[in-house]
Design an enzyme around this catalytic site. Structure first.
Site, PDB file in Angstrom:
ATOM      1  N   CYS A 108     -11.805  -0.461   7.192  1.00  0.00           N
ATOM      2  CA  CYS A 108     -11.625  -1.782   6.566  1.00  0.00           C
ATOM      3  C   CYS A 108     -11.354  -2.892   7.575  1.00  0.00           C
ATOM      4  O   CYS A 108     -11.487  -4.074   7.255  1.00  0.00           O
ATOM      5  CB  CYS A 108     -10.503  -1.724   5.535  1.00  0.00           C
ATOM      6  SG  CYS A 108     -10.844  -0.546   4.230  1.00  0.00           S
ATOM      7  N   HIS A 242      -7.449  -8.848   4.347  1.00  0.00           N
ATOM      8  CA  HIS A 242      -8.306  -7.803   3.768  1.00  0.00           C
ATOM      9  C   HIS A 242      -7.977  -7.687   2.282  1.00  0.00           C
ATOM     10  O   HIS A 242      -6.815  -7.545   1.901  1.00  0.00           O
ATOM     11  CB  HIS A 242      -8.057  -6.478   4.500  1.00  0.00           C
ATOM     12  CG  HIS A 242      -8.685  -5.300   3.836  1.00  0.00           C
ATOM     13  ND1 HIS A 242      -9.950  -5.352   3.284  1.00  0.00           N
ATOM     14  CD2 HIS A 242      -8.237  -4.046   3.626  1.00  0.00           C
ATOM     15  CE1 HIS A 242     -10.240  -4.178   2.764  1.00  0.00           C
ATOM     16  NE2 HIS A 242      -9.221  -3.360   2.948  1.00  0.00           N
ATOM     17  N   ASN A 272     -11.681  -3.512  -3.516  1.00  0.00           N
ATOM     18  CA  ASN A 272     -11.623  -3.371  -2.059  1.00  0.00           C
ATOM     19  C   ASN A 272     -13.024  -3.006  -1.544  1.00  0.00           C
ATOM     20  O   ASN A 272     -13.489  -1.891  -1.770  1.00  0.00           O
ATOM     21  CB  ASN A 272     -10.602  -2.267  -1.733  1.00  0.00           C
ATOM     22  CG  ASN A 272     -10.476  -1.990  -0.252  1.00  0.00           C
ATOM     23  OD1 ASN A 272     -11.278  -2.457   0.547  1.00  0.00           O
ATOM     24  ND2 ASN A 272      -9.465  -1.212   0.112  1.00  0.00           N
TER      25      ASN A 272
HETATM   26  O1  UT7 Z   1      -8.172  -0.493   2.707  1.00  0.00           O
HETATM   27  C1  UT7 Z   1      -6.977   0.231   2.605  1.00  0.00           C
HETATM   28  C2  UT7 Z   1      -7.002   0.816   1.247  1.00  0.00           C
HETATM   29  N1  UT7 Z   1      -5.806   1.211   0.620  1.00  0.00           N
HETATM   30  C3  UT7 Z   1      -4.858   0.429   0.079  1.00  0.00           C
HETATM   31  O2  UT7 Z   1      -4.762  -0.740   0.267  1.00  0.00           O
HETATM   32  C4  UT7 Z   1      -3.904   1.129  -0.839  1.00  0.00           C
HETATM   33  C5  UT7 Z   1      -2.474   0.747  -0.678  1.00  0.00           C
HETATM   34  N2  UT7 Z   1      -1.704   1.358  -1.750  1.00  0.00           N
HETATM   35  C6  UT7 Z   1      -1.661   0.831  -2.970  1.00  0.00           C
HETATM   36  O3  UT7 Z   1      -2.218  -0.217  -3.200  1.00  0.00           O
HETATM   37  C7  UT7 Z   1      -0.857   1.525  -4.039  1.00  0.00           C
HETATM   38  O4  UT7 Z   1      -0.118   2.571  -3.445  1.00  0.00           O
HETATM   39  C8  UT7 Z   1      -1.762   2.104  -5.174  1.00  0.00           C
HETATM   40  C9  UT7 Z   1      -2.371   0.970  -5.978  1.00  0.00           C
HETATM   41  C10 UT7 Z   1      -2.888   2.956  -4.579  1.00  0.00           C
HETATM   42  C11 UT7 Z   1      -0.937   2.960  -6.113  1.00  0.00           C
HETATM   43  O5  UT7 Z   1       0.165   2.234  -6.626  1.00  0.00           O
HETATM   44  P1  UT7 Z   1       1.635   2.843  -6.552  1.00  0.00           P
HETATM   45  O6  UT7 Z   1       2.534   1.860  -7.163  1.00  0.00           O
HETATM   46  O7  UT7 Z   1       1.912   3.222  -5.128  1.00  0.00           O
HETATM   47  O8  UT7 Z   1       1.495   4.100  -7.506  1.00  0.00           O
HETATM   48  P2  UT7 Z   1       1.769   5.640  -7.195  1.00  0.00           P
HETATM   49  O9  UT7 Z   1       0.725   6.190  -6.287  1.00  0.00           O
HETATM   50  O10 UT7 Z   1       3.199   5.822  -6.820  1.00  0.00           O
HETATM   51  O11 UT7 Z   1       1.547   6.270  -8.627  1.00  0.00           O
HETATM   52  C12 UT7 Z   1       2.419   5.960  -9.730  1.00  0.00           C
HETATM   53  C13 UT7 Z   1       1.899   6.681 -10.950  1.00  0.00           C
HETATM   54  C14 UT7 Z   1       1.637   8.163 -10.732  1.00  0.00           C
HETATM   55  O12 UT7 Z   1       1.992   8.847 -11.906  1.00  0.00           O
HETATM   56  P3  UT7 Z   1       3.397   9.642 -11.982  1.00  0.00           P
HETATM   57  O13 UT7 Z   1       3.349  10.649 -10.882  1.00  0.00           O
HETATM   58  O14 UT7 Z   1       4.455   8.584 -11.778  1.00  0.00           O
HETATM   59  O15 UT7 Z   1       3.356  10.212 -13.366  1.00  0.00           O
HETATM   60  C15 UT7 Z   1       0.131   8.222 -10.571  1.00  0.00           C
HETATM   61  O16 UT7 Z   1      -0.406   9.479 -10.951  1.00  0.00           O
HETATM   62  O17 UT7 Z   1       0.660   6.113 -11.366  1.00  0.00           O
HETATM   63  C16 UT7 Z   1      -0.309   7.162 -11.535  1.00  0.00           C
HETATM   64  N3  UT7 Z   1      -1.627   6.623 -11.264  1.00  0.00           N
HETATM   65  C17 UT7 Z   1      -2.359   6.008 -12.198  1.00  0.00           C
HETATM   66  N4  UT7 Z   1      -2.124   5.756 -13.498  1.00  0.00           N
HETATM   67  C18 UT7 Z   1      -3.076   5.093 -14.188  1.00  0.00           C
HETATM   68  C19 UT7 Z   1      -2.310   6.618 -10.084  1.00  0.00           C
HETATM   69  N5  UT7 Z   1      -3.476   6.009 -10.243  1.00  0.00           N
HETATM   70  C20 UT7 Z   1      -3.540   5.611 -11.540  1.00  0.00           C
HETATM   71  C21 UT7 Z   1      -4.492   4.924 -12.315  1.00  0.00           C
HETATM   72  N6  UT7 Z   1      -4.227   4.694 -13.610  1.00  0.00           N
HETATM   73  N7  UT7 Z   1      -5.669   4.488 -11.800  1.00  0.00           N
END
Ligand code: UT7
Length: 317
Positions: A108, A242, A272
């Site tokens: 990225c 980004h 993204n």
């Molecule tokens: O170019 C570089 C690319 N990467 C990035 O920029 C990513 C940076 N990270 C992020 O933006 C965030 O970490 C995410 C958007 C990817 C995730 O958000 P988060 O607040 O860190 O969520 P999490 O991974 O802690 O997940 C929280 C919950 C989980 O469920 P449980 O374990 O609490 O029951 C996940 O399974 O959300 C669940 N979850 C979803 N639920 C609905 C994960 N993805 C989804 C989804 N829809 N698409």
């Protein structure tokens, strides 16, 4: 060097969060709250090389030059259908250019790495025009049965023509080797001499690790490029970060105590798009006359590697 033309191209298919919720256990509410993304453009009938050619043609036309006048093409690309030749070589033929071509994979952050390479080539002294084209199809990297990654990305291409002149002021690049938090492994051809099991995986991401690294690196890189040029954050007109996640952009903005209006974004419409995200946003701002001569711009990106980088420039078009 200075930017004399910008261009971009997106696939025709718009995929909304509600469309994703028809085959994934997700919701518009979750995606918007955690990422800011509402829709993304996803490759279906197009090929990435055609989007790359369209974006490049738009930038070349705006620069007022012919493809034959390009002295170099640098393409930032993570994957496309060809392992070899490089996408830039394919593109050269499509555009009718005759110059040397190279691809780089800076994930990225690839746009900043490509700009830095172009800057070094200009400083060597024998270049008039360089095309930097970022073309990415992360939709072909993710597992579409996994909600944690597939909802985040979109496809697209965007280009800039760089010409000899004064515009770019300072660069900062860094790389922190990491194959745990953000990676994709592909299986290579079998040989009679390999016995070990090999994996073929979709993109794997530890979202929270990447989030923290993105915020820290972006803040440091921006601070450093401003310090190198003795420019204050308050004197920067547009911070183009980004476009990975609105929450990352908001967090950087709040730590820097800068106004929201100086952090333009389009992640809500494109998701993204990896290294294409900053030049896509730049093209949007340029073509809607939001950029004025003399304004200061900062680009800042981070991605798998980890690669991170920022640069400061004065808009001179
Ligand atoms: O170019 C570089 C690319 N990467 C990035 O920029 C990513 C940076 N990270 C992020 O933006 C965030 O970490 C995410 C958007 C990817 C995730 O958000 P988060 O607040 O860190 O969520 P999490 O991974 O802690 O997940 C929280 C919950 C989980 O469920 P449980 O374990 O609490 O029951 C996940 O399974 O959300 C669940 N979850 C979803 N639920 C609905 C994960 N993805 C989804 C989804 N829809 N698409």
């Amino acid at each position: 060097m200075k930017i004399t033309g910008t261009g971009s191209a997106s696939p025709s298919l718009t995929v909304s969060n509600d469309m994703l919720a028809t085959f994934l256990d997700t919701s518009d509410e979750w995606i918007q709250t955690r990422t800011g993304i509402k829709t993304r453009q996803i490759i279906s009938t197009e090929q990435l090389k055609d989007l790359a050619a369209q974006a490049s043609t738009n930038a070349i036309q705006q620069a007022g030059i012919k493809a034959e006048e390009l002295d170099y093409i640098i393409c930032s690309n993570t994957i496309n259908e060809y392992v070899t030749p490089a996408l830039s070589c394919i593109l050269q033929g499509m555009l009718g250019a005759t110059c040397p071509c190279i691809d780089l994979n800076g994930a990225c952050a690839g746009f900043i790495y490509a700009l830095d390479m172009a800057d070094a080539l200009f400083k060597r002294g024998n270049m008039e025009h360089i095309l930097v084209i970022c073309a990415e199809e992360p939709s072909r990297m993710v597992d579409w049965t996994k909600r944690d990654t597939s909802v985040l990305f979109g496809d697209g291409a965007a280009a800039v023509v760089l010409s000899k002149g004064e515009g770019f002021i300072s660069f900062k690049l860094s790389t922190i080797s990491n194959t745990e938090a953000l990676y994709q492994i592909r299986k290579l051809q079998d040989t009679p001499f390999i016995n070990k099991e090999e994996e073929d995986s979709a993109l794997v991401m530890k979202g929270q690790d990447v989030f923290k690294l993105a915020v820290n690196c972006s803040l440091n890189d921006i601070k450093d490029v401003l310090k190198m040029a003795d420019v204050k954050a308050t004197n920067v007109d547009h911070f183009l970060l980004h476009q990975a996640n609105m929450r990352i952009i908001d967090t950087v903005m709040k730590y820097m105590k800068q106004s929201e209006k100086n952090f333009p974004h389009n992640v809500e419409r494109y998701g993204n798009t990896s290294s294409a995200s900053i030049p896509m946003l730049l093209d949007e701002l340029n073509r809607s006359n939001k950029l004025k001569t003399g304004q200061k711009l900062v680009f800042s990106a981070f991605g798998a590697g980890f690669t991170t980088g920022a640069c400061l420039l004065e808009w001179t078009k």
